[in-house]
Design a protein around this motif. Structure first.
Motif: not given
Length: 507
Positions: A50-54, A231-237, A250-255
């Motif tokens: 369950a994700a928080p609102p974007p 959010r979720s998806g693919r990240l281009l760095v 490995a980075l910690p995110l809110r979700n």
């Protein structure tokens, strides 16, 4: 031609060369160390919690923020010229100071269009642009497929990721692995056992957690981290300095841990996304037509002593068996020479996968002349400068996946606009994507990860999704005691990244 099964996700075309063994397998692995056979169950997809609102990502920017974003894009373009020139000539030329803001305006529009197109088959794709403002302050810009933008900045001088390397225990791991000057005795087995005990102490676990928090604050500051964590998806760095060598998964995110919600691709530069050919058509490849190298015989190296790599030998054999295709070429021991590799590539213009399981060396000062893939025989090792100049004729139209499962193959010389080393040498030669490592890797954790990675490729996943699932599975792998020894030790499962172009979406 046999094709990988298609799946409804956007795909990154990836040329995969796998180098899988910079470190020796422990003589007597501890009884509680996870092994590849213990994680044979199908790897779970990253959980949908369950994700928080974007968090907001406004499409309309204030005039001040828009000017800063255009400056960032124009600056990335300047440094892209530096790296592209090094690709062509091997030399570094000063980037100049004139920033073309009119072109940056066009590039921003192109980036938004490309992200929308890449997201068209259900995998939301975002771009993260890092820039150093004033030569010291790290700025991060996140651009979404709907055109929205989030901006954050790290309010201290950015000095690189060396503290992260120490905090994760990577340097301690490297001390017992890799090559040694000729005649230098190997570290005694109790050194590695002692490192394992220290790595599992509460103090080490706490330090790794704090280190990852600080790394996230530097690379995903403020609103950028908030947006990714909802959010979720693919990240281009699109990196600056060494930010392309961070373990983003490995980075910690809110979700939760990032690998639970994101796959990652490190782009060579901003031109990769704005150029005429921005994607890799992985689905056009037949990965069953593979060239696999494992555990070259390095006993006659005049400069270095190398630890044997029985794990890399098994990995190469495993990959060949998993692909189960008579067209696969397997080279091990004394047959794993530079000449045999290049001749196999030339003879197999339709090869979809090049997989190297061996030692490798990176060099931060002279990445082209001192960075190499270790190979057997009198022809010597395969240096990054020679790879850069290989220009395999058929790779101009056919871009294989190159997987480098070896030590430090994602590293090299760092410039303000990113890095250059063994991985980029392969994309320069024509690979679509390269799987490479950020530091010295563990044989046993790598065996779990790469087994799962190849399984997912064969099942039809594109490389970035296959890597996401493989890392998630390795992080949660259980040993014979039912423990998860890698769950709090990301250096064991987050060391590999994907470098190159994003996979193309389904048409």
């Amino acid at each position: 031609m046999k094709r990988p099964r298609q799946i409804p996700v956007a795909v990154l075309a990836l040329s995969a060369l796998v180098l899988s063994g910079c470190n020796a397998e422990p003589r007597k692995p501890p009884a509680d160390r996870a092994a590849s056979s213990e994680s044979k169950a199908a790897s779970p997809a990253p959980p949908a919690s369950a994700a928080p609102p974007p968090a907001p990502m406004p499409a309309e920017l204030t005039p001040g923020d828009r000017a800063l974003l255009l400056e960032a894009i124009a600056g990335s373009e300047l440094f892209a010229r530096v790296l592209r020139n090094k690709e062509r000539t091997g030399k570094v030329v000063a980037p100049g100071k004139e920033r073309d803001l009119a072109k940056a305006e066009r590039d921003l529009a192109t980036i938004r269009e490309r992200l929308a197109a890449l997201s068209g088959d259900g995998m939301p794709t975002f771009a993260l642009i890092h820039t150093l403002r004033g030569g010291a302050a790290m700025n991060a810009w996140l651009i979404g497929p709907d055109g929205g933008v989030a901006h954050g900045f790290y309010d201290r001088d950015y000095t690189g990721l060396s503290l992260m390397v120490d905090g994760l225990g990577v340097r301690r791991l490297a001390a017992t692995r890799g090559n040694r000057p000729k005649g230098t005795p190997p570290p005694p087995p109790d050194v590695e056992r002692g490192n394992l005990i220290r790595d599992r102490s509460p103090e080490a676990v706490q330090l790794r957690g704090e280190t990852l928090e600080r790394t996230r604050e530097m690379l995903l500051p403020g609103a950028v981290g908030d947006a990714l964590g909802t959010r979720s998806g693919r990240l281009l760095v699109i990196p600056a300095m060494d930010t392309g060598t961070a373990p983003y998964a490995a980075l910690p995110l809110r979700n939760g841990t990032a690998v639970s919600h994101w796959s990652f691709v490190i782009l060579p530069d901003v031109d990769t996304l704005t150029g005429a050919d921005p994607t890799f058509d992985y689905r056009a490849l037949d990965i069953g037509k593979a060239i696999v190298v494992g555990n070259p015989d390095l006993s006659n190296d005049r400069k270095f002593d190398w630890a044997p790599l029985p794990g890399a030998q098994r990995e190469a054999v495993m990959v060949s068996r998993e692909l189960d295709d008579p067209a696969t070429v397997l080279m091990t021991g004394t047959q794993a020479t530079r000449g045999n590799l290049t001749r196999a590539i030339a003879a197999r213009p339709d090869a979809g996968l090049v997989y190297l399981a061996t030692h490798a060396v990176s060099d931060p000062r002279n990445p082209l002349t001192r960075g190499f893939i270790a190979m057997s025989g009198k022809e010597g090792h395969y240096y990054a400068g020679d790879i850069r100049q290989a220009r395999f004729p058929d790779w101009k139209r056919h871009h294989p996946l190159v997987v480098i499962s070896a030590c430090q193959t994602a590293l090299g010389r760092v410039f303000d606009g990113g890095g250059f080393g063994v991985a980029r040498s392969w994309t320069t030669a024509g690979a679509g994507q390269v799987v490479a490592s950020l530091w010295n890797v563990s044989d046993q954790a790598t065996a779990i990860l790469m087994t799962r990675f190849v399984e997912r490729l064969k099942a039809g996943d594109v490389p970035e999704i296959a890597m996401q699932k493989a890392q998630f599975a390795t992080m949660n792998a259980r040993n014979v005691k039912g423990e998860r020894p890698y769950a709090n030790d990301p250096k064991m499962w987050a060391s590999f990244m994907i470098f190159g172009k994003p996979s193309a979406p389904l048409r």
